[in-house]
Design a protein around this motif. Structure first.
Motif, PDB file in Angstrom:
ATOM      1  N   LEU A  10      34.428  29.036  19.589  1.00 42.33           N
ATOM      2  CA  LEU A  10      33.371  28.334  18.855  1.00 42.33           C
ATOM      3  C   LEU A  10      31.999  28.941  19.104  1.00 42.33           C
ATOM      4  O   LEU A  10      31.054  28.665  18.354  1.00 42.33           O
ATOM      5  CB  LEU A  10      33.336  26.858  19.258  1.00 42.33           C
ATOM      6  CG  LEU A  10      34.578  26.020  18.990  1.00 42.33           C
ATOM      7  CD1 LEU A  10      34.370  24.596  19.527  1.00 42.33           C
ATOM      8  CD2 LEU A  10      34.909  25.994  17.499  1.00 42.33           C
ATOM      9  N   TYR A  11      31.887  29.740  20.160  1.00 44.61           N
ATOM     10  CA  TYR A  11      30.578  30.199  20.619  1.00 44.61           C
ATOM     11  C   TYR A  11      30.596  31.701  20.888  1.00 44.61           C
ATOM     12  O   TYR A  11      30.597  32.135  22.044  1.00 44.61           O
ATOM     13  CB  TYR A  11      30.180  29.461  21.899  1.00 44.61           C
ATOM     14  CG  TYR A  11      30.381  27.974  21.853  1.00 44.61           C
ATOM     15  CD1 TYR A  11      29.589  27.159  21.041  1.00 44.61           C
ATOM     16  CD2 TYR A  11      31.373  27.356  22.631  1.00 44.61           C
ATOM     17  CE1 TYR A  11      29.770  25.780  21.007  1.00 44.61           C
ATOM     18  CE2 TYR A  11      31.555  25.982  22.605  1.00 44.61           C
ATOM     19  CZ  TYR A  11      30.760  25.202  21.798  1.00 44.61           C
ATOM     20  OH  TYR A  11      30.950  23.832  21.763  1.00 44.61           O
ATOM     21  N   PRO A  12      30.631  32.527  19.858  1.00 40.51           N
ATOM     22  CA  PRO A  12      30.667  33.980  20.076  1.00 40.51           C
ATOM     23  C   PRO A  12      29.521  34.435  20.989  1.00 40.51           C
ATOM     24  O   PRO A  12      28.375  34.022  20.822  1.00 40.51           O
ATOM     25  CB  PRO A  12      30.508  34.544  18.662  1.00 40.51           C
ATOM     26  CG  PRO A  12      31.038  33.468  17.760  1.00 40.51           C
ATOM     27  CD  PRO A  12      30.644  32.175  18.423  1.00 40.51           C
ATOM     28  N   GLY A  13      29.865  35.252  21.967  1.00 37.80           N
ATOM     29  CA  GLY A  13      28.864  35.771  22.881  1.00 37.80           C
ATOM     30  C   GLY A  13      28.569  34.882  24.070  1.00 37.80           C
ATOM     31  O   GLY A  13      27.705  35.218  24.901  1.00 37.80           O
ATOM     32  N   ILE A  14      29.296  33.772  24.227  1.00 39.09           N
ATOM     33  CA  ILE A  14      28.979  32.838  25.306  1.00 39.09           C
ATOM     34  C   ILE A  14      29.224  33.453  26.686  1.00 39.09           C
ATOM     35  O   ILE A  14      28.563  33.084  27.657  1.00 39.09           O
ATOM     36  CB  ILE A  14      29.773  31.518  25.146  1.00 39.09           C
ATOM     37  CG1 ILE A  14      29.232  30.456  26.127  1.00 39.09           C
ATOM     38  CG2 ILE A  14      31.271  31.746  25.322  1.00 39.09           C
ATOM     39  CD1 ILE A  14      29.825  29.074  25.925  1.00 39.09           C
ATOM     40  N   GLU A  15      30.125  34.401  26.784  1.00 41.66           N
ATOM     41  CA  GLU A  15      30.384  35.025  28.081  1.00 41.66           C
ATOM     42  C   GLU A  15      29.136  35.740  28.602  1.00 41.66           C
ATOM     43  O   GLU A  15      28.727  35.551  29.749  1.00 41.66           O
ATOM     44  CB  GLU A  15      31.555  36.002  27.987  1.00 41.66           C
ATOM     45  CG  GLU A  15      32.871  35.355  27.620  1.00 41.66           C
ATOM     46  CD  GLU A  15      33.074  35.171  26.122  1.00 41.66           C
ATOM     47  OE1 GLU A  15      34.063  34.524  25.742  1.00 41.66           O
ATOM     48  OE2 GLU A  15      32.233  35.682  25.335  1.00 41.66           O
ATOM     49  N   ARG A  63      38.944  38.252  29.819  1.00 42.46           N
ATOM     50  CA  ARG A  63      38.894  39.708  29.771  1.00 42.46           C
ATOM     51  C   ARG A  63      37.456  40.190  29.551  1.00 42.46           C
ATOM     52  O   ARG A  63      37.015  41.188  30.150  1.00 42.46           O
ATOM     53  CB  ARG A  63      39.807  40.232  28.665  1.00 42.46           C
ATOM     54  CG  ARG A  63      39.956  41.745  28.678  1.00 42.46           C
ATOM     55  CD  ARG A  63      40.749  42.231  27.482  1.00 42.46           C
ATOM     56  NE  ARG A  63      42.159  41.878  27.585  1.00 42.46           N
ATOM     57  CZ  ARG A  63      42.779  41.014  26.773  1.00 42.46           C
ATOM     58  NH1 ARG A  63      42.112  40.405  25.815  1.00 42.46           N
ATOM     59  NH2 ARG A  63      44.068  40.770  26.926  1.00 42.46           N
ATOM     60  N   THR A  64      36.707  39.488  28.703  1.00 38.02           N
ATOM     61  CA  THR A  64      35.322  39.873  28.433  1.00 38.02           C
ATOM     62  C   THR A  64      34.468  39.756  29.684  1.00 38.02           C
ATOM     63  O   THR A  64      33.670  40.651  29.997  1.00 38.02           O
ATOM     64  CB  THR A  64      34.738  39.005  27.312  1.00 38.02           C
ATOM     65  OG1 THR A  64      35.463  39.249  26.104  1.00 38.02           O
ATOM     66  CG2 THR A  64      33.265  39.311  27.086  1.00 38.02           C
ATOM     67  N   VAL A  65      34.613  38.656  30.416  1.00 29.87           N
ATOM     68  CA  VAL A  65      33.856  38.490  31.660  1.00 29.87           C
ATOM     69  C   VAL A  65      34.202  39.606  32.640  1.00 29.87           C
ATOM     70  O   VAL A  65      33.318  40.204  33.263  1.00 29.87           O
ATOM     71  CB  VAL A  65      34.134  37.112  32.289  1.00 29.87           C
ATOM     72  CG1 VAL A  65      33.510  37.016  33.686  1.00 29.87           C
ATOM     73  CG2 VAL A  65      33.593  36.000  31.403  1.00 29.87           C
ATOM     74  N   HIS A  66      35.484  39.912  32.741  1.00 29.81           N
ATOM     75  CA  HIS A  66      35.897  40.974  33.663  1.00 29.81           C
ATOM     76  C   HIS A  66      35.325  42.324  33.241  1.00 29.81           C
ATOM     77  O   HIS A  66      34.906  43.126  34.092  1.00 29.81           O
ATOM     78  CB  HIS A  66      37.416  41.049  33.729  1.00 29.81           C
ATOM     79  CG  HIS A  66      37.913  42.194  34.561  1.00 29.81           C
ATOM     80  ND1 HIS A  66      37.675  42.286  35.909  1.00 29.81           N
ATOM     81  CD2 HIS A  66      38.599  43.320  34.217  1.00 29.81           C
ATOM     82  CE1 HIS A  66      38.207  43.403  36.363  1.00 29.81           C
ATOM     83  NE2 HIS A  66      38.767  44.048  35.365  1.00 29.81           N
ATOM     84  N   THR A  67      35.282  42.591  31.962  1.00 32.33           N
ATOM     85  CA  THR A  67      34.733  43.853  31.470  1.00 32.33           C
ATOM     86  C   THR A  67      33.235  43.943  31.740  1.00 32.33           C
ATOM     87  O   THR A  67      32.723  44.989  32.168  1.00 32.33           O
ATOM     88  CB  THR A  67      35.008  43.998  29.963  1.00 32.33           C
ATOM     89  OG1 THR A  67      36.419  43.994  29.738  1.00 32.33           O
ATOM     90  CG2 THR A  67      34.410  45.283  29.414  1.00 32.33           C
TER      91      THR A  67
END
Length: 290
Positions: free
Chosen positions: A155-160, A193-197
């Motif tokens: 729901l929130y693209p880019g929230i990471e 995965r995004t947070v890890h990247t």
């Protein structure tokens, strides 16, 4: 977190392993018992995800708290579990024509007006939905540690990236915090995965119970696999601990949501690294008694 743990298996078939130290989770007690994490704060005793719940966990003597993060219409990160404001605030009274009262449809200023405590009890009337910035300041003040869940990231693209920015601004991406005081988790494989990247030094957790043969794929980007206590077995936890990830340590498991003495003892017997609970005092007492 919520019991609906959707596992996106097909997205993982080309992936493999990441881990956390199974002993690090016991740092709170200095024993080999599982650590105890206060779910949405001490949410059996104060309104969930509020500063009051954080303070209640602190008053009970618990270092680790867990929360949920979502985003307002004007891009402010707030701490609330549901994607709707209806269950835990008086939004229907203040904004009767704005159903279904989704978090993403309200500004931060509008959400700041809501009473997030009266639903739980009169003594908490006037408690507010905290922004993530406010929440981090309170956790820092209490010298607590945090398992942060990125909620509904689709729901929130880019929230990471935005979550990491707030954490960084509040000093929570310093090496001492990253090593010992922070886990970022989600039901979304893509989000973890995004947070890890973005920050491979941060400990991350996937919420769900993948098949044993899938665990190496999840371990590429998740230090923890955090499963519902109803879905795990001694063999499953042992299989998970048998995998080593990029941080060179075994995968961990924080199991949820365990609110009874019997459940706590069962979880400890399965060898989990931590127990996430609405009733941390009940779980701690059961673990101390063995």
């Amino acid at each position: 977190m919520h019991a609906r743990a959707a596992v996106t298996t097909t997205a993982l078939l080309g992936a493999s392993v990441l881990a956390l130290p199974s002993t690090a989770a016991h740092a709170d007690t200095g024993t080999e018992r599982p650590s105890v994490v206060a779910h949405r704060g001490a949410s059996a005793y104060a309104p969930e995800n509020t500063l009051a719940a954080v303070d209640k966990a602190d008053a009970l003597g618990f270092d680790w708290v867990e929360n949920d993060v979502q985003r307002t219409r004007d891009g402010v990160l707030v701490v609330i579990h549901d994607d709707s404001l209806a269950r835990t605030t008086d939004v229907e009274r203040l904004f009767p024509r704005r159903a279904p009262w989704k978090v993403r449809d309200f500004t931060a200023a509008e959400i700041a007006r809501l009473d997030a405590g009266s639903w739980f009890g009169a003594r908490y009337a006037g408690a507010r939905v905290p922004t993530l910035k406010q929440y981090m300041k309170r956790v820092s003040r209490n010298h607590q540690k945090l398992v942060l869940e990125i909620k509904n990231p689709a729901l929130y693209p880019g929230i990471e990236r935005e979550t990491l920015k707030v954490l960084g601004n509040e000093g929570w991406l310093a090496p001492s915090h990253v090593r010992n005081r922070l886990v970022v988790q989600s039901f979304s494989t893509n989000s973890v995965r995004t947070v890890h990247t973005l920050r491979p030094d941060i400990k991350t957790g996937f919420l769900g119970t993948p098949k044993v043969w899938e665990l190496p794929a999840y371990a590429r980007f998740a230090d923890q696999v955090n499963s519902s206590h109803t879905t795990i077995s001694l063999g499953y936890v042992a299989a998970l601990h048998g995998l080593e990830g990029p941080h060179g340590r075994p995968l961990e498991m924080l199991t949820w949501t365990v609110d009874t003495a019997a459940g706590a003892r069962r979880a400890a017997g399965l060898g989990v690294d931590g127990v996430i609970t609405n009733k941390p005092d009940v779980v701690r007492a059961a673990l101390l008694r063995g």
